[in-house]
Design a protein around this motif. Structure first.
Motif, PDB file in Angstrom:
ATOM      1  N   GLN A   1       1.030  -1.344  -0.171  1.00 31.46           N
ATOM      2  CA  GLN A   1       0.384   0.279   0.344  1.00 31.46           C
ATOM      3  C   GLN A   1       1.286   0.845  -0.161  1.00 31.46           C
ATOM      4  OE1 GLN A   1      -2.365   0.013   2.928  1.00 31.46           O
ATOM      5  NE2 GLN A   1      -3.470   2.303   2.726  1.00 31.46           N
ATOM      6  N   LEU A   2       0.792   2.283  -0.523  1.00 32.94           N
ATOM      7  CA  LEU A   2       1.255   3.582  -1.063  1.00 32.94           C
ATOM      8  C   LEU A   2       1.429   3.696   0.335  1.00 32.94           C
ATOM      9  CD1 LEU A   2       3.650   5.732  -2.787  1.00 32.94           C
ATOM     10  CD2 LEU A   2       1.011   6.021  -3.218  1.00 32.94           C
ATOM     11  N   HIS A   3       2.276   4.984   1.078  1.00 34.25           N
ATOM     12  CA  HIS A   3       1.882   5.236   2.194  1.00 34.25           C
ATOM     13  C   HIS A   3       3.334   6.861   1.454  1.00 34.25           C
ATOM     14  CE1 HIS A   3       0.251   3.101   5.111  1.00 34.25           C
ATOM     15  NE2 HIS A   3       0.881   2.111   4.415  1.00 34.25           N
ATOM     16  N   LEU A   4       2.472   8.484   1.374  1.00 33.37           N
ATOM     17  CA  LEU A   4       3.021   8.910   1.777  1.00 33.37           C
ATOM     18  C   LEU A   4       3.964   9.709   2.926  1.00 33.37           C
ATOM     19  CD1 LEU A   4       0.735  11.580  -0.763  1.00 33.37           C
ATOM     20  CD2 LEU A   4       3.115  10.364  -1.516  1.00 33.37           C
ATOM     21  N   VAL A   5       5.099   9.959   3.262  1.00 29.31           N
ATOM     22  CA  VAL A   5       6.044  10.506   4.074  1.00 29.31           C
ATOM     23  C   VAL A   5       6.509  12.100   3.643  1.00 29.31           C
ATOM     24  CG1 VAL A   5       7.465   9.659   6.188  1.00 29.31           C
ATOM     25  CG2 VAL A   5       6.130   8.077   4.778  1.00 29.31           C
ATOM     26  N   GLU A   6       6.097  12.563   4.627  1.00 30.04           N
ATOM     27  CA  GLU A   6       6.473  14.447   4.515  1.00 30.04           C
ATOM     28  C   GLU A   6       8.173  14.457   5.667  1.00 30.04           C
ATOM     29  OE1 GLU A   6       2.198  14.721   4.580  1.00 30.04           O
ATOM     30  OE2 GLU A   6       3.706  13.264   5.704  1.00 30.04           O
ATOM     31  N   SER A   7       8.397  15.324   5.432  1.00 30.14           N
ATOM     32  CA  SER A   7       9.604  15.639   6.628  1.00 30.14           C
ATOM     33  C   SER A   7      10.341  16.426   5.920  1.00 30.14           C
ATOM     34  CB  SER A   7      10.994  14.401   5.736  1.00 30.14           C
ATOM     35  OG  SER A   7      11.285  14.763   4.314  1.00 30.14           O
ATOM     36  N   GLY A   8      11.145  17.437   6.822  1.00 27.98           N
ATOM     37  CA  GLY A   8      11.963  19.010   6.482  1.00 27.98           C
ATOM     38  C   GLY A   8      11.456  20.038   7.173  1.00 27.98           C
ATOM     39  N   GLY A   9       9.903  19.534   7.953  1.00 29.44           N
ATOM     40  CA  GLY A   9       9.594  20.129   8.832  1.00 29.44           C
ATOM     41  C   GLY A   9      10.316  20.811   9.978  1.00 29.44           C
ATOM     42  N   GLY A  10      10.132  21.911  10.828  1.00 30.81           N
ATOM     43  CA  GLY A  10      10.479  22.428  12.115  1.00 30.81           C
ATOM     44  C   GLY A  10       9.904  23.414  12.392  1.00 30.81           C
ATOM     45  N   LEU A  11      11.239  24.205  13.258  1.00 27.52           N
ATOM     46  CA  LEU A  11      11.270  25.601  14.349  1.00 27.52           C
ATOM     47  C   LEU A  11      12.244  26.559  13.403  1.00 27.52           C
ATOM     48  CD1 LEU A  11      10.185  27.854  16.237  1.00 27.52           C
ATOM     49  CD2 LEU A  11      12.153  26.414  17.774  1.00 27.52           C
ATOM     50  N   THR A  28       6.603   2.299  -5.431  1.00 30.58           N
ATOM     51  CA  THR A  28       6.455   3.567  -6.693  1.00 30.58           C
ATOM     52  C   THR A  28       5.217   4.206  -6.511  1.00 30.58           C
ATOM     53  OG1 THR A  28       7.858   2.563  -7.689  1.00 30.58           O
ATOM     54  CG2 THR A  28       6.908   4.704  -9.163  1.00 30.58           C
ATOM     55  N   VAL A  29       5.934   6.490  -6.863  1.00 35.00           N
ATOM     56  CA  VAL A  29       4.412   6.939  -7.203  1.00 35.00           C
ATOM     57  C   VAL A  29       3.999   6.471  -8.249  1.00 35.00           C
ATOM     58  CG1 VAL A  29       3.634   8.849  -6.916  1.00 35.00           C
ATOM     59  CG2 VAL A  29       4.772   8.541  -5.083  1.00 35.00           C
ATOM     60  N   ASP A  30       2.069   6.475  -7.645  1.00 33.82           N
ATOM     61  CA  ASP A  30       1.623   6.634  -9.440  1.00 33.82           C
ATOM     62  C   ASP A  30       0.871   7.490  -9.725  1.00 33.82           C
ATOM     63  OD1 ASP A  30      -0.601   3.800 -10.892  1.00 33.82           O
ATOM     64  OD2 ASP A  30       0.725   5.934 -11.945  1.00 33.82           O
ATOM     65  N   ALA A  31       1.313   8.971  -9.757  1.00 34.73           N
ATOM     66  CA  ALA A  31       0.151   9.630  -9.321  1.00 34.73           C
ATOM     67  C   ALA A  31       0.068  11.114 -10.422  1.00 34.73           C
ATOM     68  CB  ALA A  31       0.782  10.816  -8.271  1.00 34.73           C
ATOM     69  N   TYR A  32      -0.922  11.581 -10.641  1.00 30.49           N
ATOM     70  CA  TYR A  32      -1.045  12.377 -11.892  1.00 30.49           C
ATOM     71  C   TYR A  32      -0.585  13.752 -11.142  1.00 30.49           C
ATOM     72  CZ  TYR A  32      -2.752  15.226 -15.724  1.00 30.49           C
ATOM     73  OH  TYR A  32      -2.783  16.154 -16.681  1.00 30.49           O
ATOM     74  N   ILE A  33      -0.580  14.146  -9.972  1.00 29.27           N
ATOM     75  CA  ILE A  33      -0.181  15.379  -9.270  1.00 29.27           C
ATOM     76  C   ILE A  33      -0.416  15.535  -7.751  1.00 29.27           C
ATOM     77  CG2 ILE A  33      -1.093  17.693  -8.071  1.00 29.27           C
ATOM     78  CD1 ILE A  33      -3.140  17.285 -10.705  1.00 29.27           C
ATOM     79  N   ALA A 113      -6.996  23.354  -5.000  1.00 30.57           N
ATOM     80  CA  ALA A 113      -7.298  23.996  -3.706  1.00 30.57           C
ATOM     81  C   ALA A 113      -8.073  23.294  -2.977  1.00 30.57           C
ATOM     82  CB  ALA A 113      -8.192  25.640  -4.636  1.00 30.57           C
ATOM     83  N   SER A 114      -8.833  22.162  -3.861  1.00 36.93           N
ATOM     84  CA  SER A 114      -9.415  21.236  -2.993  1.00 36.93           C
ATOM     85  C   SER A 114      -8.960  20.100  -2.518  1.00 36.93           C
ATOM     86  CB  SER A 114     -10.835  21.159  -3.979  1.00 36.93           C
ATOM     87  OG  SER A 114     -11.684  20.529  -3.251  1.00 36.93           O
ATOM     88  N   SER A 115      -9.237  19.920  -1.708  1.00 39.12           N
ATOM     89  CA  SER A 115      -8.480  18.533  -1.493  1.00 39.12           C
ATOM     90  C   SER A 115      -9.122  17.406  -1.795  1.00 39.12           C
ATOM     91  CB  SER A 115      -8.161  18.302   0.625  1.00 39.12           C
ATOM     92  OG  SER A 115     -10.049  18.444   0.940  1.00 39.12           O
ATOM     93  N   ARG A 116     -10.971  17.421  -2.507  1.00 38.24           N
ATOM     94  CA  ARG A 116     -11.561  15.918  -2.551  1.00 38.24           C
ATOM     95  C   ARG A 116     -10.529  15.458  -3.751  1.00 38.24           C
ATOM     96  NH1 ARG A 116     -14.919  17.317  -6.832  1.00 38.24           N
ATOM     97  NH2 ARG A 116     -14.910  19.044  -7.161  1.00 38.24           N
ATOM     98  N   PHE A 117      -9.818  15.568  -4.971  1.00 36.46           N
ATOM     99  CA  PHE A 117      -9.281  15.117  -5.406  1.00 36.46           C
ATOM    100  C   PHE A 117      -8.008  14.752  -5.088  1.00 36.46           C
ATOM    101  CE2 PHE A 117     -11.569  17.081  -8.811  1.00 36.46           C
ATOM    102  CZ  PHE A 117     -11.686  18.927  -8.644  1.00 36.46           C
ATOM    103  N   PHE A 118      -7.632  14.502  -3.670  1.00 37.44           N
ATOM    104  CA  PHE A 118      -5.835  13.565  -3.793  1.00 37.44           C
ATOM    105  C   PHE A 118      -6.887  12.471  -2.613  1.00 37.44           C
ATOM    106  CE2 PHE A 118      -3.495  16.906  -4.154  1.00 37.44           C
ATOM    107  CZ  PHE A 118      -4.159  18.156  -5.031  1.00 37.44           C
ATOM    108  N   ASP A 119      -6.352  11.214  -3.335  1.00 36.88           N
ATOM    109  CA  ASP A 119      -7.003  10.305  -2.627  1.00 36.88           C
ATOM    110  C   ASP A 119      -5.720   9.339  -1.831  1.00 36.88           C
ATOM    111  OD1 ASP A 119      -5.606   7.340  -5.107  1.00 36.88           O
ATOM    112  OD2 ASP A 119      -4.907   9.474  -4.066  1.00 36.88           O
ATOM    113  N   SER A 120      -3.808   9.707  -1.541  1.00 37.20           N
ATOM    114  CA  SER A 120      -3.816   9.560  -0.544  1.00 37.20           C
ATOM    115  C   SER A 120      -2.647  10.722   0.162  1.00 37.20           C
ATOM    116  CB  SER A 120      -2.910   8.540  -0.972  1.00 37.20           C
ATOM    117  OG  SER A 120      -3.011   7.096  -1.767  1.00 37.20           O
ATOM    118  N   TRP A 121      -2.569  10.183   1.608  1.00 43.62           N
ATOM    119  CA  TRP A 121      -1.950  11.716   2.195  1.00 43.62           C
ATOM    120  C   TRP A 121      -1.041  11.038   3.083  1.00 43.62           C
ATOM    121  CZ3 TRP A 121      -3.869  16.399   2.177  1.00 43.62           C
ATOM    122  CH2 TRP A 121      -5.214  16.688   1.341  1.00 43.62           C
ATOM    123  N   GLY A 122      -0.301  11.571   3.925  1.00 41.46           N
ATOM    124  CA  GLY A 122       0.938  11.844   3.680  1.00 41.46           C
ATOM    125  C   GLY A 122      -0.081  11.915   5.917  1.00 41.46           C
TER     126      GLY A 122
END
Length: 131
Positions: A1-11, A28-33, A113-122
């Motif tokens: 199952q595909l997972h997206l993982v964000e990094s780089g945040g901080g103060l 592998t990311v099979d993504a359009y956007i 502008a709309s999260s409804r188009f996005f199906d997988s989230w980190g």
């Protein structure tokens, strides 16, 4: 199952910069956007920036336009968001997400502008801008 993982945040101090990275786990990311969203406490989730992976065309929300860049590293399978001249109002949890396939006749600005188009989230990465 595909997972997206964000990094780089901080103060970061006002006026400073951060580079956020969105990586895939589990395939592998099979993504359009790929899009970057953010959500501050008490506020709605906001689309910050998106990139069309086929064309490389980016979109930036007005709030970050002119001080941000989005790029794809195909070798690393990541999408990075560079943010400069950061301000306290940029404080939020930042998420990346994907649109899995083409969306006919809808401009990238509307998709982003709309999260409804996005199906997988980190799970998000916290960004705090403060002195």
């Amino acid at each position: 199952q595909l997972h997206l993982v964000e990094s780089g945040g901080g103060l970061v101090q006002p006026g400073g910069s951060l580079r956020l990275s969105c990586a895939t786990s589990g395939g592998t990311v099979d993504a359009y956007i790929i899009g970057w969203f953010r959500q501050a406490p008490g506020k709605e989730r906001e689309g910050v920036s998106c990139i069309s992976l086929n064309s490389g065309i980016p979109y930036f929300a007005t709030s970050v336009k002119g001080r941000s860049a989005i790029s794809r590293d195909s070798a690393k399978n990541t999408v990075d968001l560079q943010m400069n001249n950061m301000q306290p109002e940029d404080t939020a949890v930042y998420y990346c997400a994907r649109v899995p396939g083409p969306i006919a006749d809808i401009p990238l600005s509307r998709v982003c502008a709309s999260s409804r188009f996005f199906d997988s989230w980190g799970q998000g990465t916290q960004v705090t801008v403060s002195s």
